[in-house]
Design a protein around this motif. Structure first.
Motif, PDB file in Angstrom:
ATOM      1  N   ASN A 235       0.825  -1.209   0.000  1.00  0.00           N
ATOM      2  CA  ASN A 235       0.000   0.000   0.000  1.00  0.00           C
ATOM      3  C   ASN A 235       0.861   1.262   0.000  1.00  0.00           C
ATOM      4  O   ASN A 235       0.487   2.267  -0.576  1.00  0.00           O
ATOM      5  CB  ASN A 235      -0.986   0.012   1.173  1.00  0.00           C
ATOM      6  N   ARG A 236       2.013   1.225   0.615  1.00  0.00           N
ATOM      7  CA  ARG A 236       2.863   2.412   0.692  1.00  0.00           C
ATOM      8  C   ARG A 236       3.617   2.636  -0.619  1.00  0.00           C
ATOM      9  O   ARG A 236       4.052   3.735  -0.898  1.00  0.00           O
ATOM     10  CB  ARG A 236       3.854   2.301   1.841  1.00  0.00           C
ATOM     11  N   LEU A 237       3.754   1.591  -1.418  1.00  0.00           N
ATOM     12  CA  LEU A 237       4.448   1.737  -2.695  1.00  0.00           C
ATOM     13  C   LEU A 237       3.592   2.515  -3.693  1.00  0.00           C
ATOM     14  O   LEU A 237       4.101   3.102  -4.630  1.00  0.00           O
ATOM     15  CB  LEU A 237       4.791   0.357  -3.276  1.00  0.00           C
ATOM     16  N   HIS A 238       2.288   2.518  -3.458  1.00  0.00           N
ATOM     17  CA  HIS A 238       1.375   3.181  -4.385  1.00  0.00           C
ATOM     18  C   HIS A 238       0.703   4.388  -3.735  1.00  0.00           C
ATOM     19  O   HIS A 238      -0.324   4.858  -4.218  1.00  0.00           O
ATOM     20  CB  HIS A 238       0.324   2.185  -4.877  1.00  0.00           C
ATOM     21  N   ASP A 239       1.283   4.866  -2.629  1.00  0.00           N
ATOM     22  CA  ASP A 239       0.747   6.021  -1.910  1.00  0.00           C
ATOM     23  C   ASP A 239      -0.727   5.855  -1.552  1.00  0.00           C
ATOM     24  O   ASP A 239      -1.515   6.791  -1.632  1.00  0.00           O
ATOM     25  CB  ASP A 239       0.963   7.318  -2.701  1.00  0.00           C
ATOM     26  N   THR A 240      -1.101   4.647  -1.184  1.00  0.00           N
ATOM     27  CA  THR A 240      -2.451   4.394  -0.709  1.00  0.00           C
ATOM     28  C   THR A 240      -2.366   3.987   0.751  1.00  0.00           C
ATOM     29  O   THR A 240      -1.283   3.809   1.291  1.00  0.00           O
ATOM     30  CB  THR A 240      -3.140   3.281  -1.530  1.00  0.00           C
ATOM     31  N   HIS A 241      -3.498   3.827   1.367  1.00  0.00           N
ATOM     32  CA  HIS A 241      -3.530   3.469   2.785  1.00  0.00           C
ATOM     33  C   HIS A 241      -4.445   2.273   2.964  1.00  0.00           C
ATOM     34  O   HIS A 241      -5.607   2.309   2.576  1.00  0.00           O
ATOM     35  CB  HIS A 241      -4.041   4.663   3.607  1.00  0.00           C
ATOM     36  N   ASP A 242      -3.905   1.214   3.528  1.00  0.00           N
ATOM     37  CA  ASP A 242      -4.679   0.011   3.820  1.00  0.00           C
ATOM     38  C   ASP A 242      -4.500  -0.251   5.312  1.00  0.00           C
ATOM     39  O   ASP A 242      -3.443  -0.724   5.740  1.00  0.00           O
ATOM     40  CB  ASP A 242      -4.166  -1.154   2.973  1.00  0.00           C
ATOM     41  N   SER A 243      -5.504   0.079   6.088  1.00  0.00           N
ATOM     42  CA  SER A 243      -5.375  -0.028   7.543  1.00  0.00           C
ATOM     43  C   SER A 243      -5.133  -1.462   7.997  1.00  0.00           C
ATOM     44  O   SER A 243      -4.467  -1.692   9.009  1.00  0.00           O
ATOM     45  CB  SER A 243      -6.600   0.557   8.236  1.00  0.00           C
ATOM     46  N   ILE A 244      -5.631  -2.442   7.255  1.00  0.00           N
ATOM     47  CA  ILE A 244      -5.401  -3.839   7.629  1.00  0.00           C
ATOM     48  C   ILE A 244      -3.935  -4.202   7.429  1.00  0.00           C
ATOM     49  O   ILE A 244      -3.310  -4.806   8.307  1.00  0.00           O
ATOM     50  CB  ILE A 244      -6.341  -4.782   6.848  1.00  0.00           C
TER      51      ILE A 244
ATOM     52  N   ALA B 148       2.446  -3.588  11.642  1.00  0.00           N
ATOM     53  CA  ALA B 148       2.814  -3.090  12.973  1.00  0.00           C
ATOM     54  C   ALA B 148       2.941  -4.252  13.961  1.00  0.00           C
ATOM     55  O   ALA B 148       3.853  -4.262  14.798  1.00  0.00           O
ATOM     56  CB  ALA B 148       1.795  -2.071  13.462  1.00  0.00           C
ATOM     57  N   LEU B 149       2.071  -5.232  13.852  1.00  0.00           N
ATOM     58  CA  LEU B 149       2.152  -6.396  14.745  1.00  0.00           C
ATOM     59  C   LEU B 149       3.427  -7.200  14.486  1.00  0.00           C
ATOM     60  O   LEU B 149       4.086  -7.657  15.425  1.00  0.00           O
ATOM     61  CB  LEU B 149       0.914  -7.274  14.593  1.00  0.00           C
ATOM     62  N   GLN B 150       3.811  -7.346  13.221  1.00  0.00           N
ATOM     63  CA  GLN B 150       5.061  -8.049  12.908  1.00  0.00           C
ATOM     64  C   GLN B 150       6.272  -7.270  13.452  1.00  0.00           C
ATOM     65  O   GLN B 150       7.230  -7.875  13.940  1.00  0.00           O
ATOM     66  CB  GLN B 150       5.191  -8.257  11.401  1.00  0.00           C
ATOM     67  N   ILE B 151       6.217  -5.970  13.359  1.00  0.00           N
ATOM     68  CA  ILE B 151       7.304  -5.139  13.895  1.00  0.00           C
ATOM     69  C   ILE B 151       7.345  -5.273  15.415  1.00  0.00           C
ATOM     70  O   ILE B 151       8.419  -5.382  16.010  1.00  0.00           O
ATOM     71  CB  ILE B 151       7.145  -3.673  13.454  1.00  0.00           C
ATOM     72  N   TYR B 152       6.191  -5.292  16.040  1.00  0.00           N
ATOM     73  CA  TYR B 152       6.139  -5.488  17.496  1.00  0.00           C
ATOM     74  C   TYR B 152       6.720  -6.847  17.873  1.00  0.00           C
ATOM     75  O   TYR B 152       7.491  -6.957  18.842  1.00  0.00           O
ATOM     76  CB  TYR B 152       4.708  -5.352  18.023  1.00  0.00           C
ATOM     77  N   ASP B 153       6.379  -7.879  17.120  1.00  0.00           N
ATOM     78  CA  ASP B 153       6.942  -9.207  17.380  1.00  0.00           C
ATOM     79  C   ASP B 153       8.470  -9.177  17.292  1.00  0.00           C
ATOM     80  O   ASP B 153       9.160  -9.829  18.092  1.00  0.00           O
ATOM     81  CB  ASP B 153       6.383 -10.243  16.404  1.00  0.00           C
ATOM     82  N   LYS B 154       9.000  -8.427  16.337  1.00  0.00           N
ATOM     83  CA  LYS B 154      10.454  -8.286  16.204  1.00  0.00           C
ATOM     84  C   LYS B 154      11.028  -7.584  17.430  1.00  0.00           C
ATOM     85  O   LYS B 154      12.078  -7.974  17.940  1.00  0.00           O
ATOM     86  CB  LYS B 154      10.794  -7.514  14.918  1.00  0.00           C
TER      87      LYS B 154
END
Length: 122
Positions: A66-75, A81-87
């Motif tokens: 979603n960030r590669l196309h300047d869009t926003h996908d909250s899911i 964010a959860l994967q980053i938190y797990d890290k």
């Protein structure tokens, strides 16, 4: 709003990126102990706060579509964010020195790359 308020009142813990701004937007106060914000977890005081896209790329080797196309996908944002938190949990389990070194490396690489994420490989 009411469903979210019920979750807050029930003591649910929220994991995300930039949650402080999100909660401010809807005028909701959430106790700090119920917020695990990846913006704060990987922030070095006195330095810039790091985007979800760059954290995903550097910490988890994720290219957010979603960030590669300047869009926003909250899911996608929430899952990332959860994967980053797990890290974060993984690094923290190895000790504060390991976490601090990972954050130092994150900032070093970020400066080196001008905080830009390369295009995803085909």
């Amino acid at each position: 709003y009411l469903k979210l308020r019920q979750l807050v009142d029930a003591g649910c813990v929220f994991v995300g990126h930039g949650l402080k701004k999100d909660f401010e937007m809807i005028n909701m106060r959430v106790p700090p102990e119920q917020v695990l914000d990846t913006v704060e977890l990987f922030w070095a005081p006195g330095k810039r706060r790091i985007s979800l896209r760059f954290l995903a790329f550097h910490m988890c080797e994720i290219h957010m579509s979603n960030r590669l196309h300047d869009t926003h996908d909250s899911i996608e944002d929430a899952r990332t964010a959860l994967q980053i938190y797990d890290k974060y949990v993984e690094l923290r389990a190895q000790g504060q020195a390991v976490l601090d070194a990972a954050i130092d490396e994150l900032y070093r690489v970020g400066r080196e790359m001008s905080w830009e994420v390369p295009d995803a490989p085909d």
